[in-house]
Write a protein that holds these residues in place. Structure first.
Motif, PDB file in Angstrom:
ATOM      1  N   ASN A   9     -29.933   6.553 -50.527  1.00  0.00           N
ATOM      2  CA  ASN A   9     -29.090   5.360 -50.523  1.00  0.00           C
ATOM      3  C   ASN A   9     -29.734   4.178 -51.219  1.00  0.00           C
ATOM      4  N   SER A  10     -31.011   4.207 -51.399  1.00  0.00           N
ATOM      5  CA  SER A  10     -31.700   3.038 -51.907  1.00  0.00           C
ATOM      6  C   SER A  10     -32.478   3.347 -53.183  1.00  0.00           C
ATOM      7  N   ILE A  11     -32.279   2.513 -54.179  1.00  0.00           N
ATOM      8  CA  ILE A  11     -33.014   2.662 -55.438  1.00  0.00           C
ATOM      9  C   ILE A  11     -34.518   2.515 -55.184  1.00  0.00           C
ATOM     10  N   SER A  12     -34.890   1.772 -54.157  1.00  0.00           N
ATOM     11  CA  SER A  12     -36.317   1.576 -53.865  1.00  0.00           C
ATOM     12  C   SER A  12     -37.028   2.878 -53.509  1.00  0.00           C
ATOM     13  N   HIS A  13     -36.284   3.918 -53.169  1.00  0.00           N
ATOM     14  CA  HIS A  13     -36.875   5.217 -52.872  1.00  0.00           C
ATOM     15  C   HIS A  13     -37.039   6.077 -54.126  1.00  0.00           C
ATOM     16  N   TRP A  14     -36.520   5.644 -55.250  1.00  0.00           N
ATOM     17  CA  TRP A  14     -36.602   6.400 -56.500  1.00  0.00           C
ATOM     18  C   TRP A  14     -37.985   6.251 -57.112  1.00  0.00           C
ATOM     19  N   PRO A  15     -38.380   7.183 -57.967  1.00  0.00           N
ATOM     20  CA  PRO A  15     -39.627   6.999 -58.722  1.00  0.00           C
ATOM     21  C   PRO A  15     -39.535   5.711 -59.549  1.00  0.00           C
ATOM     22  N   ILE A  16     -40.627   5.027 -59.673  1.00  0.00           N
ATOM     23  CA  ILE A  16     -40.637   3.725 -60.351  1.00  0.00           C
ATOM     24  C   ILE A  16     -40.062   3.807 -61.759  1.00  0.00           C
ATOM     25  N   HIS A  17     -40.367   4.851 -62.514  1.00  0.00           N
ATOM     26  CA  HIS A  17     -39.905   4.941 -63.906  1.00  0.00           C
ATOM     27  C   HIS A  17     -38.392   5.155 -64.021  1.00  0.00           C
ATOM     28  N   ASP A  18     -37.699   5.457 -62.918  1.00  0.00           N
ATOM     29  CA  ASP A  18     -36.245   5.641 -62.939  1.00  0.00           C
ATOM     30  C   ASP A  18     -35.476   4.407 -62.485  1.00  0.00           C
ATOM     31  N   ARG A  19     -36.163   3.415 -61.965  1.00  0.00           N
ATOM     32  CA  ARG A  19     -35.497   2.225 -61.421  1.00  0.00           C
ATOM     33  C   ARG A  19     -35.047   1.290 -62.551  1.00  0.00           C
ATOM     34  N   PRO A  20     -33.809   0.797 -62.481  1.00  0.00           N
ATOM     35  CA  PRO A  20     -33.290  -0.048 -63.563  1.00  0.00           C
ATOM     36  C   PRO A  20     -34.131  -1.286 -63.869  1.00  0.00           C
ATOM     37  N   ARG A  21     -34.593  -2.016 -62.868  1.00  0.00           N
ATOM     38  CA  ARG A  21     -35.380  -3.231 -63.128  1.00  0.00           C
ATOM     39  C   ARG A  21     -36.691  -2.914 -63.841  1.00  0.00           C
ATOM     40  N   GLU A  22     -37.337  -1.852 -63.412  1.00  0.00           N
ATOM     41  CA  GLU A  22     -38.598  -1.474 -64.023  1.00  0.00           C
ATOM     42  C   GLU A  22     -38.388  -0.987 -65.456  1.00  0.00           C
ATOM     43  N   LYS A  23     -37.311  -0.247 -65.686  1.00  0.00           N
ATOM     44  CA  LYS A  23     -36.990   0.187 -67.049  1.00  0.00           C
ATOM     45  C   LYS A  23     -36.716  -1.022 -67.936  1.00  0.00           C
ATOM     46  N   LEU A  24     -36.008  -2.009 -67.407  1.00  0.00           N
ATOM     47  CA  LEU A  24     -35.723  -3.225 -68.162  1.00  0.00           C
ATOM     48  C   LEU A  24     -37.022  -3.930 -68.546  1.00  0.00           C
ATOM     49  N   ALA A  25     -37.904  -4.084 -67.586  1.00  0.00           N
ATOM     50  CA  ALA A  25     -39.166  -4.777 -67.849  1.00  0.00           C
ATOM     51  C   ALA A  25     -40.029  -4.021 -68.857  1.00  0.00           C
TER      52      ALA A  25
END
Length: 71
Positions: A9-25
């Motif tokens: 349910n939460s993006i925070s549980h996804w691997p860091i490289h798959d998270r939208p904010r981290e990909k943006l940065a």
């Protein structure tokens, strides 16, 4: 890798490289899909639905960002 609300349910549980904010940065806005960009603007989903899944539902209804402004 793509995740849906059935996976977690939460993006925070996804691997860091798959998270939208981290990909943006790391890679810039051109590396993100419209759904990922909208998920960043939404900031959070609703109970049982991640921000990315919610963004996908919104875009499925309106098709484009431009059409959202014409409702």
């Amino acid at each position: 890798m793509r995740y849906t609300s059935s996976n977690t349910n939460s993006i925070s549980h996804w691997p860091i490289h798959d998270r939208p904010r981290e990909k943006l940065a790391k890679y810039g806005e051109s590396s993100l899909s419209d759904s990922e960009l909208l998920a960043i603007l939404l900031r959070s989903g609703v109970k049982g639905i991640s921000a990315l899944d919610l963004a996908r539902q919104i875009l499925a209804k309106f098709k484009t960002f431009r059409q959202m402004s014409h409702t």
